[in-house]
Scaffold this motif. Structure first.
Motif, PDB file in Angstrom:
ATOM      1  N   ASP A 184       8.382  11.892  -0.297  1.00  0.00           N
ATOM      2  CA  ASP A 184       7.712  11.956   1.006  1.00  0.00           C
ATOM      3  C   ASP A 184       7.152  13.342   1.270  1.00  0.00           C
ATOM      4  N   GLU A 228      -1.398  14.156   1.476  1.00  0.00           N
ATOM      5  CA  GLU A 228      -2.131  13.515   2.566  1.00  0.00           C
ATOM      6  C   GLU A 228      -2.875  14.558   3.402  1.00  0.00           C
ATOM      7  N   LEU A 263       4.142  13.636  -0.732  1.00  0.00           N
ATOM      8  CA  LEU A 263       3.104  12.725  -0.223  1.00  0.00           C
ATOM      9  C   LEU A 263       2.433  13.266   1.031  1.00  0.00           C
ATOM     10  N   PHE A 264       3.254  13.832   1.932  1.00  0.00           N
ATOM     11  CA  PHE A 264       2.669  14.368   3.167  1.00  0.00           C
ATOM     12  C   PHE A 264       1.744  15.548   2.869  1.00  0.00           C
ATOM     13  N   MET A 324      -0.575  10.157  -5.577  1.00  0.00           N
ATOM     14  CA  MET A 324       0.146   9.486  -4.485  1.00  0.00           C
ATOM     15  C   MET A 324       0.676   8.116  -4.920  1.00  0.00           C
ATOM     16  N   ARG A 325      -0.078   7.433  -5.781  1.00  0.00           N
ATOM     17  CA  ARG A 325       0.395   6.129  -6.273  1.00  0.00           C
ATOM     18  C   ARG A 325       1.668   6.305  -7.104  1.00  0.00           C
ATOM     19  N   LEU A 368      -5.926  15.479   1.704  1.00  0.00           N
ATOM     20  CA  LEU A 368      -6.935  14.432   1.822  1.00  0.00           C
ATOM     21  C   LEU A 368      -7.591  14.417   3.193  1.00  0.00           C
ATOM     22  N   THR A 383       4.477   7.115  -4.736  1.00  0.00           N
ATOM     23  CA  THR A 383       4.832   5.929  -3.942  1.00  0.00           C
ATOM     24  C   THR A 383       5.662   4.966  -4.776  1.00  0.00           C
ATOM     25  N   LEU A 392      -5.158  10.465  -4.966  1.00  0.00           N
ATOM     26  CA  LEU A 392      -4.598   9.121  -4.784  1.00  0.00           C
ATOM     27  C   LEU A 392      -3.818   8.680  -6.014  1.00  0.00           C
TER      28      LEU A 392
END
Lengths: 174, 232
Positions: free
Chosen positions: A145, A152, A148-149, A126-127, A155, A130, A123
């Motif tokens: 992105d 994710e 991020l994917f 990811m922050r 996760l 983002t 995370l």
């Protein structure tokens, strides 16, 4: 990433010096990992040797000679072939995290803690992505992105594993 | 697993919360804390107790035991009227579905919390329009919720949740019904708006991409909470 193919692709719009190539690469693709000059020149020597680029001109200045490179027809074909070849999806099997979880269970440590701290670390990344996305242009957004994917997906695996820890504990104990 | 004592400067803190629904223990010693201007994600699998935690923190359901302090006051000592007043004026809410009154226009929906607090219609709708502008939905003012898309409706709902200038915004899966692009835009606008007013946001989500808009996360599992920042 294939640096050779990427540099070749950048040459398709016209001949460039090594320095210009590095700058174009860094600007478009090297946000986190800019190229070293050494990488550019060793890659260009290889492409030259393989006939994928040719020297389009040499400028003699105060410093070292500056070669201008142009892509050859063979180079264009090589870029085309590379673009048309799908990348093999990474398999991620036997990941470090899986090993850590199983080892924690085998040694009667808290495997939930391993997953929790990994979630937290993911995370955190990811922050950062983002935030970069929010303040970046469309190219930045697309690159972020993609990352991020993938994070994710990790996760989702992590949550599923957390939900199956009791079952996994019973299996590794056998 | 329990959160340690609340750090100084917290706006809303909870300690040792327990809540059972019949034989089901929804919260089993959960803790929480949030500062003004902070966005905290509450994560955890379905049925872990994260929505119950939000409902307790917001004074919607009382815990069976434990302490919830808001702005220095113990919520258990407040009567129903005081808690209702708190929810109307100090707290804002965004949920996943069905928040807008279908018979009212969007601007009337956004203005509704102010009207319930006694603000005149003209004044309420003026403030509502300002918020709709910030959420980029002011052009929908005269439309009814049935005439706008899911993403637009959710932005209207966010505008409504912020119209009273709440100090805490409770968002329970606010993007759960939206696609990625709309969900992200809602999260951007929601967190920007909340940060600009120094509101704290309690963000319940099971989606990592949504949680990535938070400053830190709390993980709830089997009714117990874990504050990842303070656990490190």
């Amino acid at each position: 990433m294939s640096i050779g193919h990427t540099l070749l692709g950048l040459l398709e719009s016209g001949p460039r010096h090594g320095y210009d190539l590095k700058r174009a690469f860094d600007e478009k693709f090297g946000h986190d990992r800019p190229l070293h000059y050494g990488q550019v020149y060793s890659t260009m020597s290889r492409l030259l040797k393989n006939g994928l680029v040719e020297v389009d001109g040499i400028e003699a200045g105060g410093g070292p000679e500056r070669k201008r490179y142009a892509i050859t027809d063979a180079g264009v074909t090589d870029v085309e072939r590379w673009l048309a070849t799908p990348e093999k999806p990474e398999e991620y099997l036997q990941s470090t995290l899986y090993t850590k979880v199983v080892l924690a269970l085998l040694t009667h440590r808290n495997a939930g803690d391993v997953l929790d701290s990994q979630r937290s670390e993911h995370l955190r990344s990811m922050r950062i992505l983002t935030d970069r996305k929010r303040h970046g242009d469309l190219a930045d957004q697309l690159v972020c992105d993609h990352a991020l994917f993938h994070l994710e997906a990790d996760l989702r695996w992590l949550e599923l594993t957390a939900a199956r820890l009791d079952k996994l504990r019973a299996e590794v104990a056998e | 697993m329990n959160a340690p004592a609340a750090p100084a400067g917290s706006l809303l803190t909870a300690e040792e919360l327990r809540k059972a629904y019949g034989p089901t223990l929804a919260l089993d010693g959960a803790g929480f804390s949030i500062h003004p201007g902070e966005v905290v994600a509450v994560m955890g699998p379905s049925g872990s107790g994260k929505s119950t935690l939000l409902h307790c923190l917001a004074g919607i359901v009382p815990p069976d035991s434990g302490s919830i302090m808001y702005a220095g006051r113990e919520m258990a000592t407040m009567n129903d009227a005081e808690r209702s007043a708190l929810r109307r004026s100090e707290f804002g809410f965004v949920f996943q579905f069905g928040q807008l009154v279908p018979e009212l226009t969007c601007v009337e929906n956004v203005a509704l919390p102010l009207r319930l607090n006694g603000t005149s219609r003209k004044e309420a709708e003026k403030t509502a329009l300002d918020w709709m502008r910030r959420l980029e939905v002011d052009d929908l003012a005269k439309k009814r919720p049935g005439e706008v898309s899911g993403g637009q409706g959710q932005r209207v709902a966010v505008a409504r949740s912020l119209v009273t200038g709440p100090r805490v915004l409770f968002a329970d899966e606010p993007t759960g019904a939206l696609d990625s692009l709309n969900g992200e835009r809602v999260m951007e606008l929601l967190t920007d708006a909340a940060r600009s007013t120094n509101a704290a946001v309690v963000l319940v989500t099971h989606e990592a991409r949504v949680a990535a808009y938070s400053d830190r996360e709390i993980v709830v599992r089997d009714g117990k909470s874990r504050d990842m920042e303070r656990a490190v």
